[in-house]
Design a protein around this motif. Structure first.
Motif, short mmCIF file in Angstrom:
data_model
loop_
_atom_site.label_atom_id
_atom_site.label_comp_id
_atom_site.label_asym_id
_atom_site.label_seq_id
_atom_site.Cartn_x
_atom_site.Cartn_y
_atom_site.Cartn_z
N ILE A 27 -44.22 53.66 59.61
CA ILE A 27 -43.70 54.91 59.50
C ILE A 27 -44.42 55.48 57.98
N LEU A 28 -44.58 54.60 57.11
CA LEU A 28 -45.22 54.86 55.70
C LEU A 28 -46.59 55.22 56.15
N ASP A 29 -47.36 54.45 57.24
CA ASP A 29 -48.67 54.93 57.51
C ASP A 29 -48.85 56.19 57.89
N LYS A 30 -47.81 56.59 58.87
CA LYS A 30 -48.02 57.93 59.33
C LYS A 30 -47.80 59.21 58.47
N LEU A 31 -46.97 58.94 57.50
CA LEU A 31 -46.62 59.63 56.31
C LEU A 31 -47.78 59.88 55.47
N GLY A 32 -48.76 58.93 55.47
CA GLY A 32 -50.11 58.64 54.67
C GLY A 32 -49.74 58.02 53.41
N VAL A 33 -48.63 57.17 53.34
CA VAL A 33 -48.29 56.58 51.89
C VAL A 33 -49.06 55.03 52.08
N LEU A 34 -50.14 54.86 51.16
CA LEU A 34 -50.94 53.95 51.12
C LEU A 34 -50.23 52.83 50.35
N ARG A 35 -50.40 51.62 50.22
CA ARG A 35 -49.74 50.82 49.38
C ARG A 35 -50.68 49.40 49.59
N TRP A 36 -50.53 48.82 48.39
CA TRP A 36 -51.28 47.30 48.00
C TRP A 36 -50.29 46.64 46.86
N TYR A 37 -50.47 45.40 47.36
CA TYR A 37 -49.93 44.50 46.21
C TYR A 37 -51.24 43.73 45.56
N ILE A 38 -51.17 43.90 44.26
CA ILE A 38 -52.11 43.23 43.20
C ILE A 38 -51.51 42.51 42.12
N PRO A 39 -51.30 41.14 42.23
CA PRO A 39 -50.53 40.58 41.24
C PRO A 39 -51.03 41.16 40.02
N VAL A 40 -50.44 40.96 38.85
CA VAL A 40 -50.76 41.31 37.44
C VAL A 40 -50.82 39.81 37.08
#
Length: 186
Positions: A27-40
């Motif tokens: 659903i997030l993909d279809k809404l165009g919401v992109l996301r990553w996890y990059i540890p600090v």
């Protein structure tokens, strides 16, 4: 990052307001919401990973904002209200949480339900131009966030209303949803 539908409780926006219904990544993909996890990390390796994404998306400028009482001073409460008022932008909104956390709430189409994204340290998100959303801090009341921009750093909100419903960036967003197979409400 956790994604879930919000409950209907209008109380304190800093609380999770978790309905108990998770939102699938599709659903997030279809809404165009992109996301990553990059540890600090202490060595700063995260910065080069953020740079790669920024380069891929043509982001040339950035800043770091401290969404805290200390960081914003007398403007803290006013800024929180401004961020939490439902709006859209004519540019992508790209954020990387360095420390602390908060909520990005996005509108699902066609239901108009709120989807809450709880981001913490290491989470990076891109919200597409034209999506209705809002931001609020969680109960820790602090966030150190990198904001990335294609041009000069600016934050221009177009608050939801008849004018924004006909904004060309909103219309383009809805067309993109339809091409992704998402029904679009009237």
């Amino acid at each position: 990052m956790r994604a879930y539908y919000m409950d209907e409780d209008p109380s304190d926006q800093r609380l999770p307001h978790d309905s108990g219904v998770a939102v699938p990544e599709e659903i997030l993909d279809k809404l165009g919401v992109l996301r990553w996890y990059i540890p600090v990390d202490a060595e700063g390796k995260w910065e080069s990973q953020v740079d790669v994404i920024a380069d891929e998306r043509s982001y040339r400028n950035r800043d770091i904002v401290f969404v805290t009482k200390e960081g914003m001073g007398d403007q803290f409460e006013a800024n929180l209200k401004k961020f939490y008022h439902e709006h859209m932008h004519e540019d992508e909104e790209i954020r990387y949480i360095i420390e602390g956390g908060g909520y990005f709430d996005v509108r699902e189409s066609p239901t108009d339900s709120w989807i809450r994204l709880h981001l913490g340290s290491g989470d990076m998100i891109v919200l597409p131009a034209g999506i209705y959303h809002r931001f609020g801090l969680d109960t820790n009341m602090r966030s150190r966030t990198m904001r990335l921009f294609k041009d000069e750093p600016k934050w221009i909100a177009h608050y939801r209303g008849e004018h924004t419903d006909t904004n060309p960036f909103r219309i383009d967003y809805l067309k993109n949803l339809q091409s992704n197979g998402v029904a679009v409400g009237a």
